[in-house]
Design a protein around this motif. Structure first.
Motif, PDB file in Angstrom:
ATOM      1  N   GLY A 129       0.822  -1.206   0.000  1.00 47.54           N
ATOM      2  CA  GLY A 129       0.000   0.000   0.000  1.00 47.54           C
ATOM      3  C   GLY A 129       0.852   1.251   0.000  1.00 47.54           C
ATOM      4  O   GLY A 129       2.086   1.182   0.058  1.00 47.54           O
ATOM      5  N   PRO A 130       0.229   2.405  -0.045  1.00 47.83           N
ATOM      6  CA  PRO A 130       0.988   3.659  -0.072  1.00 47.83           C
ATOM      7  C   PRO A 130       1.736   3.942   1.235  1.00 47.83           C
ATOM      8  O   PRO A 130       2.742   4.631   1.234  1.00 47.83           O
ATOM      9  N   ARG A 131       1.268   3.388   2.335  1.00 49.11           N
ATOM     10  CA  ARG A 131       1.913   3.651   3.623  1.00 49.11           C
ATOM     11  C   ARG A 131       2.689   2.452   4.173  1.00 49.11           C
ATOM     12  O   ARG A 131       3.522   2.602   5.048  1.00 49.11           O
ATOM     13  N   LEU A 132       2.371   1.242   3.647  1.00 49.47           N
ATOM     14  CA  LEU A 132       2.924   0.037   4.261  1.00 49.47           C
ATOM     15  C   LEU A 132       3.098  -1.064   3.221  1.00 49.47           C
ATOM     16  O   LEU A 132       2.230  -1.251   2.367  1.00 49.47           O
ATOM     17  N   SER A 133       4.226  -1.788   3.290  1.00 47.11           N
ATOM     18  CA  SER A 133       4.372  -2.995   2.476  1.00 47.11           C
ATOM     19  C   SER A 133       4.880  -4.106   3.383  1.00 47.11           C
ATOM     20  O   SER A 133       5.659  -3.876   4.315  1.00 47.11           O
ATOM     21  N   LEU A 134       4.407  -5.328   3.105  1.00 45.20           N
ATOM     22  CA  LEU A 134       4.759  -6.493   3.917  1.00 45.20           C
ATOM     23  C   LEU A 134       5.119  -7.636   2.981  1.00 45.20           C
ATOM     24  O   LEU A 134       4.362  -7.950   2.060  1.00 45.20           O
ATOM     25  N   SER A 135       6.288  -8.249   3.219  1.00 37.45           N
ATOM     26  CA  SER A 135       6.748  -9.380   2.412  1.00 37.45           C
ATOM     27  C   SER A 135       7.004 -10.588   3.302  1.00 37.45           C
ATOM     28  O   SER A 135       7.472 -10.452   4.436  1.00 37.45           O
ATOM     29  N   GLY A 136       6.716 -11.767   2.768  1.00 31.45           N
ATOM     30  CA  GLY A 136       7.053 -13.024   3.433  1.00 31.45           C
ATOM     31  C   GLY A 136       8.161 -13.706   2.645  1.00 31.45           C
ATOM     32  O   GLY A 136       8.208 -13.616   1.413  1.00 31.45           O
ATOM     33  N   ARG A 137       9.074 -14.362   3.348  1.00 31.92           N
ATOM     34  CA  ARG A 137      10.220 -14.982   2.693  1.00 31.92           C
ATOM     35  C   ARG A 137      10.449 -16.388   3.222  1.00 31.92           C
ATOM     36  O   ARG A 137      10.150 -16.678   4.377  1.00 31.92           O
ATOM     37  N   ALA A 138      11.015 -17.240   2.365  1.00 33.76           N
ATOM     38  CA  ALA A 138      11.399 -18.594   2.781  1.00 33.76           C
ATOM     39  C   ALA A 138      12.619 -19.004   1.965  1.00 33.76           C
ATOM     40  O   ALA A 138      12.822 -18.507   0.851  1.00 33.76           O
ATOM     41  N   GLY A 139      13.432 -19.886   2.535  1.00 29.58           N
ATOM     42  CA  GLY A 139      14.626 -20.309   1.820  1.00 29.58           C
ATOM     43  C   GLY A 139      15.101 -21.681   2.246  1.00 29.58           C
ATOM     44  O   GLY A 139      14.685 -22.223   3.278  1.00 29.58           O
ATOM     45  N   TYR A 140      15.961 -22.237   1.411  1.00 30.95           N
ATOM     46  CA  TYR A 140      16.574 -23.536   1.680  1.00 30.95           C
ATOM     47  C   TYR A 140      18.010 -23.495   1.168  1.00 30.95           C
ATOM     48  O   TYR A 140      18.291 -22.951   0.093  1.00 30.95           O
ATOM     49  N   GLY A 141      18.920 -24.078   1.940  1.00 36.05           N
ATOM     50  CA  GLY A 141      20.310 -24.206   1.521  1.00 36.05           C
ATOM     51  C   GLY A 141      20.829 -25.580   1.899  1.00 36.05           C
ATOM     52  O   GLY A 141      20.434 -26.155   2.914  1.00 36.05           O
ATOM     53  N   TYR A 142      21.702 -26.101   1.054  1.00 41.21           N
ATOM     54  CA  TYR A 142      22.313 -27.406   1.306  1.00 41.21           C
ATOM     55  C   TYR A 142      23.822 -27.252   1.273  1.00 41.21           C
ATOM     56  O   TYR A 142      24.386 -26.766   0.292  1.00 41.21           O
ATOM     57  N   GLU A 143      24.491 -27.648   2.361  1.00 41.59           N
ATOM     58  CA  GLU A 143      25.946 -27.568   2.444  1.00 41.59           C
ATOM     59  C   GLU A 143      26.510 -28.969   2.702  1.00 41.59           C
ATOM     60  O   GLU A 143      26.420 -29.480   3.812  1.00 41.59           O
ATOM     61  N   PRO A 144      27.081 -29.579   1.670  1.00 42.92           N
ATOM     62  CA  PRO A 144      27.676 -30.898   1.888  1.00 42.92           C
ATOM     63  C   PRO A 144      28.906 -30.771   2.772  1.00 42.92           C
ATOM     64  O   PRO A 144      29.558 -29.730   2.805  1.00 42.92           O
ATOM     65  N   SER A 145      29.216 -31.812   3.487  1.00 40.27           N
ATOM     66  CA  SER A 145      30.388 -31.785   4.357  1.00 40.27           C
ATOM     67  C   SER A 145      31.664 -31.860   3.526  1.00 40.27           C
ATOM     68  O   SER A 145      31.763 -32.692   2.626  1.00 40.27           O
ATOM     69  N   PRO A 146      32.660 -31.023   3.836  1.00 39.74           N
ATOM     70  CA  PRO A 146      33.939 -31.144   3.149  1.00 39.74           C
ATOM     71  C   PRO A 146      34.830 -32.234   3.751  1.00 39.74           C
ATOM     72  O   PRO A 146      35.843 -32.592   3.178  1.00 39.74           O
ATOM     73  N   ALA A 147      34.435 -32.763   4.904  1.00 44.26           N
ATOM     74  CA  ALA A 147      35.261 -33.731   5.627  1.00 44.26           C
ATOM     75  C   ALA A 147      34.935 -35.164   5.201  1.00 44.26           C
ATOM     76  O   ALA A 147      33.768 -35.528   5.071  1.00 44.26           O
ATOM     77  N   PRO A 148      35.957 -35.974   5.020  1.00 43.73           N
ATOM     78  CA  PRO A 148      35.701 -37.381   4.721  1.00 43.73           C
ATOM     79  C   PRO A 148      35.250 -38.116   5.983  1.00 43.73           C
ATOM     80  O   PRO A 148      35.347 -37.583   7.091  1.00 43.73           O
ATOM     81  N   GLU A 149      34.769 -39.341   5.807  1.00 45.01           N
ATOM     82  CA  GLU A 149      34.432 -40.158   6.973  1.00 45.01           C
ATOM     83  C   GLU A 149      35.682 -40.298   7.843  1.00 45.01           C
ATOM     84  O   GLU A 149      36.783 -40.490   7.342  1.00 45.01           O
ATOM     85  N   GLN A 150      35.518 -40.222   9.141  1.00 37.05           N
ATOM     86  CA  GLN A 150      36.645 -40.225  10.077  1.00 37.05           C
ATOM     87  C   GLN A 150      36.950 -41.652  10.515  1.00 37.05           C
ATOM     88  O   GLN A 150      36.497 -42.125  11.553  1.00 37.05           O
TER      89      GLN A 150
END
Length: 182
Positions: free
Chosen positions: A83-104
């Protein structure tokens, strides 16, 4: 603290007047990570008995064998109200980070696993807060959950001091920002 060199590229696309999609792909150079264990140099001076004392050199630290990783992230934003006085946004996200470490399986115990991060947030922008603050003011909040996927580590040596183990976990995050224009 080791922070790998990183390179990230991404894009943002407005799919409709109210819906946008963002994606980025990051590359993290974990392959140059060195074992962070302490390097100990031991010197013993026992005077005239120095020739009788033989201290062997320290063993070399095992190479952690980390590898470079690619991290994809995806986000969406929906403009709920504009609107002229107010704006509202909703957000969502996903990220995937594989492990850099080998099995110990050997002497090291660099406990890590693949990470999945889910996030949600909202942004509120007001046109002004009266005559004292005549320019737009924004408030943003978010919450995120990072889940460390379960991972089992089976040691090669049956007499390993640590033994076999499984790692898993989660981390909650949250935050808020505000922007005031002058």
């Amino acid at each position: 603290l080791f922070q790998p060199a990183q390179l990230t590229a991404g894009f943002d696309a407005r799919l409709t007047p109210r819906l946008s999609l963002a994606f980025d792909l990051g590359w993290h150079r974990w392959s140059v990570y060195e074992n962070p264990a302490a390097h100990i140099d031991l010197v013993l001076d026992v005077g005239s008995f120095n020739d009788l004392v033989n201290i062997p050199p320290p063993l070399a630290l095992p190479d952690p064998r980390f590898h470079d990783i690619a991290i994809p992230r995806l986000g969406v934003e929906y403009l709920i109200a504009d609107g002229p006085r107010l704006s509202l946004s909703g957000r969502a996200g996903y990220g995937y980070e594989p492990s850099p470490a080998p099995e110990q399986v050997g002497e090291t115990n660099f406990i890590d696993g693949h990470k999945h991060t889910l996030s949600a947030g909202a942004g509120l922008t007001m046109a002004h807060l009266g005559s004292i603050v005549p320019l737009p003011v924004s408030f943003d909040v978010y919450a995120a959950l990072t889940v460390l996927a379960g991972r089992s580590h089976a040691k090669l040596s049956p007499v390993d001091a640590i033994g076999d183990y499984r790692s898993a976990g989660h981390v909650w995050q949250g935050g808020m920002t505000t922007s005031w224009r002058f």
